[in-house]
Scaffold this motif. Structure first.
Motif, PDB file in Angstrom:
ATOM      1  N   MET A  20      45.686  71.518  23.168  1.00 33.47           N
ATOM      2  CA  MET A  20      44.546  70.649  22.855  1.00 33.47           C
ATOM      3  C   MET A  20      44.357  69.597  23.942  1.00 33.47           C
ATOM      4  O   MET A  20      43.241  69.367  24.416  1.00 33.47           O
ATOM      5  CB  MET A  20      44.758  69.977  21.498  1.00 33.47           C
ATOM      6  N   PHE A  21      45.450  68.954  24.350  1.00 28.75           N
ATOM      7  CA  PHE A  21      45.347  67.920  25.371  1.00 28.75           C
ATOM      8  C   PHE A  21      44.875  68.501  26.702  1.00 28.75           C
ATOM      9  O   PHE A  21      44.095  67.873  27.424  1.00 28.75           O
ATOM     10  CB  PHE A  21      46.686  67.203  25.545  1.00 28.75           C
ATOM     11  N   LEU A  22      45.345  69.689  27.047  1.00 22.62           N
ATOM     12  CA  LEU A  22      44.899  70.326  28.290  1.00 22.62           C
ATOM     13  C   LEU A  22      43.413  70.643  28.251  1.00 22.62           C
ATOM     14  O   LEU A  22      42.667  70.339  29.192  1.00 22.62           O
ATOM     15  CB  LEU A  22      45.693  71.617  28.536  1.00 22.62           C
ATOM     16  N   PHE A  23      42.957  71.268  27.171  1.00 22.71           N
ATOM     17  CA  PHE A  23      41.538  71.602  27.040  1.00 22.71           C
ATOM     18  C   PHE A  23      40.686  70.334  26.985  1.00 22.71           C
ATOM     19  O   PHE A  23      39.579  70.290  27.528  1.00 22.71           O
ATOM     20  CB  PHE A  23      41.302  72.436  25.783  1.00 22.71           C
ATOM     21  N   TRP A  24      41.186  69.314  26.313  1.00 24.67           N
ATOM     22  CA  TRP A  24      40.482  68.031  26.200  1.00 24.67           C
ATOM     23  C   TRP A  24      40.306  67.409  27.588  1.00 24.67           C
ATOM     24  O   TRP A  24      39.224  66.918  27.933  1.00 24.67           O
ATOM     25  CB  TRP A  24      41.312  67.133  25.296  1.00 24.67           C
ATOM     26  N   PHE A  71      41.626  63.693  15.536  1.00 27.97           N
ATOM     27  CA  PHE A  71      40.874  62.701  16.305  1.00 27.97           C
ATOM     28  C   PHE A  71      39.391  62.647  15.944  1.00 27.97           C
ATOM     29  O   PHE A  71      38.785  61.576  15.916  1.00 27.97           O
ATOM     30  CB  PHE A  71      41.029  62.976  17.809  1.00 27.97           C
ATOM     31  N   ALA A  72      38.793  63.791  15.666  1.00 26.99           N
ATOM     32  CA  ALA A  72      37.344  63.839  15.422  1.00 26.99           C
ATOM     33  C   ALA A  72      36.945  63.215  14.091  1.00 26.99           C
ATOM     34  O   ALA A  72      35.752  62.975  13.854  1.00 26.99           O
ATOM     35  CB  ALA A  72      36.847  65.285  15.490  1.00 26.99           C
ATOM     36  N   MET A 110      36.847  65.358  23.041  1.00 28.23           N
ATOM     37  CA  MET A 110      36.928  66.805  23.260  1.00 28.23           C
ATOM     38  C   MET A 110      35.692  67.512  22.726  1.00 28.23           C
ATOM     39  O   MET A 110      35.240  68.514  23.298  1.00 28.23           O
ATOM     40  CB  MET A 110      38.189  67.368  22.615  1.00 28.23           C
ATOM     41  N   VAL A 111      35.135  67.013  21.627  1.00 30.83           N
ATOM     42  CA  VAL A 111      33.931  67.634  21.061  1.00 30.83           C
ATOM     43  C   VAL A 111      32.780  67.568  22.056  1.00 30.83           C
ATOM     44  O   VAL A 111      32.016  68.515  22.205  1.00 30.83           O
ATOM     45  CB  VAL A 111      33.534  66.948  19.735  1.00 30.83           C
ATOM     46  N   SER A 133      30.560  70.604  15.179  1.00 31.99           N
ATOM     47  CA  SER A 133      31.006  69.225  14.962  1.00 31.99           C
ATOM     48  C   SER A 133      29.973  68.231  15.492  1.00 31.99           C
ATOM     49  O   SER A 133      29.683  67.216  14.841  1.00 31.99           O
ATOM     50  CB  SER A 133      32.354  68.991  15.642  1.00 31.99           C
ATOM     51  N   ARG A 134      29.404  68.510  16.659  1.00 31.48           N
ATOM     52  CA  ARG A 134      28.364  67.626  17.195  1.00 31.48           C
ATOM     53  C   ARG A 134      27.162  67.609  16.260  1.00 31.48           C
ATOM     54  O   ARG A 134      26.569  66.555  16.003  1.00 31.48           O
ATOM     55  CB  ARG A 134      27.945  68.075  18.595  1.00 31.48           C
TER      56      ARG A 134
END
Length: 205
Positions: A20-24, A71-72, A110-111, A133-134
């Motif tokens: 997740m952190f990498l993709f973020w 987080f979202a 990330m979103v 999500s957006r």
């Protein structure tokens, strides 16, 4: 007989969070399979990666869901009807801006940023959870504006989508500026200013 990958010795949930952190930080396309294999659990082989996650796309979906579940959730207050509509919007903006600027994880959202490098139809399915999500956040702003209209706090003929877009666009801009190193103190002051859009609209009600 093909060799099997070594037994999984890493914490799978921790590995999803690392992904997740990498993709973020880097986005979907810019995060390579080799980076993922090198980072997760201190390094895993290709067979172990595929046995655990199936594919980069499948891992991204898990990582995105991990973000959405944690987080979202800073904008979920937009759907809390126990809050006054203006308060719900302000809380969502401040909570999100604070989360996006805090240390301990990549800056920004990330979103908003996770699939900006992969907007093609080829990756539409991969990006779908973030797109949804957006859309939910956008709908949440509209929901609050319509509540304000129904209560008489805002004019009955207000363009709910247009006013909601002011707040939603501001939040999207926070993601870019946080990535550029803008701190929460700036966002905090800016939110005070942007909430005046609601107040000016209310004065004409």
């Amino acid at each position: 007989m093909a060799q099997m990958g070594r037994p999984r010795t890493f914490d799978r949930q921790a590995a999803v969070e690392q992904a997740m952190f990498l993709f973020w930080q880097q986005g979907y396309e810019s995060t390579s399979l080799s980076q993922l294999k090198a980072s997760l659990g201190g390094g895993i082989s290709a067979p172990s990666f595929y046995a655990a996650f199936g594919s980069k796309e499948a891992l991204f979906r898990e990582a995105a869901q991990c973000y959405l579940d944690t987080f979202a959730r800073v904008t979920e207050c937009l759907w809390d009807d126990s809050l006054a509509p203006r308060a719900a919007i302000e809380q969502a903006l401040r909570q999100s801006a604070s989360m996006q600027s805090e240390p301990g994880h990549p800056p920004g959202c990330m979103v908003a940023l996770g699939c900006m490098s992969a907007p093609t139809a080829e990756h539409a399915a991969v990006a779908a959870p973030l797109t949804a999500s957006r859309a939910r956040t956008r709908a949440g702003f509209v929901h609050c504006v319509k509540r304000g209209m129904a209560s008489g706090e805002l004019p009955a003929d207000m363009d709910a989508v247009a006013l909601a877009s002011v707040f939603d666009s501001f939040l999207s801009g926070v993601a870019i500026q946080a990535r550029d190193g803008v701190g929460y103190a700036v966002f905090d002051s800016a939110i005070t200013q942007v909430m005046r859009v609601w107040d000016v609209s209310r004065l004409t009600a």
